[in-house]
Every structure is written in C-alpha cells, then in structure tokens.
Design an enzyme around this catalytic site. Sequence first.
Site, PDB file in Angstrom:
ATOM      1  N   ASP A 151       3.358   7.510   5.919  1.00 11.94           N
ATOM      2  CA  ASP A 151       2.157   7.366   6.725  1.00 11.94           C
ATOM      3  C   ASP A 151       1.011   6.958   5.814  1.00 11.94           C
ATOM      4  O   ASP A 151       0.884   7.473   4.697  1.00 11.94           O
ATOM      5  CB  ASP A 151       1.808   8.664   7.451  1.00 11.94           C
ATOM      6  N   THR A 152       0.194   6.030   6.295  1.00 10.56           N
ATOM      7  CA  THR A 152      -0.942   5.518   5.517  1.00 10.56           C
ATOM      8  C   THR A 152      -2.216   5.643   6.329  1.00 10.56           C
ATOM      9  O   THR A 152      -2.228   5.333   7.523  1.00 10.56           O
ATOM     10  CB  THR A 152      -0.728   4.026   5.164  1.00 10.56           C
TER      11      THR A 152
END
Length: 191
Positions: free
Chosen positions: A75-76
Amino acid sequence: MLKDILKNYKVILGSKSPRRKQFLEDLNIVFESRTIDSQEIYPHHFKAEQITEFLAEYKSNAIHLEDNELLITADTIVWSNNKALEKPKNNLDAFKMLEELSNNSHEVITSVCIATTKKTKVFTDKTKVYFKELSSKEINYYIENYKPFDKAGSYGIQEWIGLIGVTKIEGSYANVVGLPVQKLYKELKNF
C-alpha cells in the site's frame, strides 16, 4: 538469484497495479496476480506508515493462501501536511492534491507485506519528493491527459508531471512508483 530462494513457493502478487507487476517481472519473479475488491479503510487516528502497514497487512489477510504460496501485498500513500493523500475521486480532487504538492515537499510511504501460511513480514520505505511550482494549466493538462485516478497523491513520478515537476527526491525512486524494489529484494532473500 531470487528464483532459487523462491523455488519452493508459488508467488502471488496481491495487486492490480501494472507498475508493481512490472517490477516483479523485472526481478525475474514468476508470479500470478490475485486481488480482492475491498475498501481501503483504516482507523482514523492512524498516521503515515501506520496507515500503509495496516492496509498492506489487511490486503494480505483478505487473500486465502495454500501452504506452498507466498503472497506480496503493498500500500502506498502520499503524506503531505500531516495527512494522507490517497487516490483522487475525481478531477477536482486530483487538482486540489496537485495544487497542495506544488512548490512543496511530501513523503511517499509504501509498506509491503510478505506472507505465507506460516510467517508474515511487513516493512516500510519512505521517499521525500520535492515539486516545483506547478501552474493551473500544467495541473489541468496532466489530469486531462494522464487521468491519475489510480495513483496516490494524484501523480505518477514516471509520467509527464514527474518529468516536468519533480525537482529532487531523497530515497528510492521505485518506492515513489509504488514498490520499494531494493528493500523487497533484500526482504525476500532473508524471508
């Protein structure tokens, strides 16, 4: 080299991201993609890497694994002015995000979860990114032509806006694209 380390596993990438898929291909990892459609919801008091670590592990827990499978999820977020800029909902949302990033710096934070049925490892990478002042015309051009609605913070550093707007980065370029490949390589070797 990773081929030997991963030879006993069927590698699963838990992501729809074409950029993450390309990075694994570039590492010569044979994998299949498997994703679930879920809302990326996290406790509202979480900040910075607490958000990405929670979501990377949440995505991992949502995918059923067999004994011989190794799953990679990530996840970014873009962390700007003490808040998370996630994927924009529409043109106006994208414009506001890019306007906030203009003539400013922010952090791109990516967390990765590597999991098997026996073991889980979560790690995080951060990169500081600096933007020049972007004109309204440049922001609108980018949104209209590149439609950055699948990108945290409304931009892809590898696209036009990154080429004309990013003045400096401190840390991993690959992390800003969406996967800290050098750290992933190291963690897979030690997994």
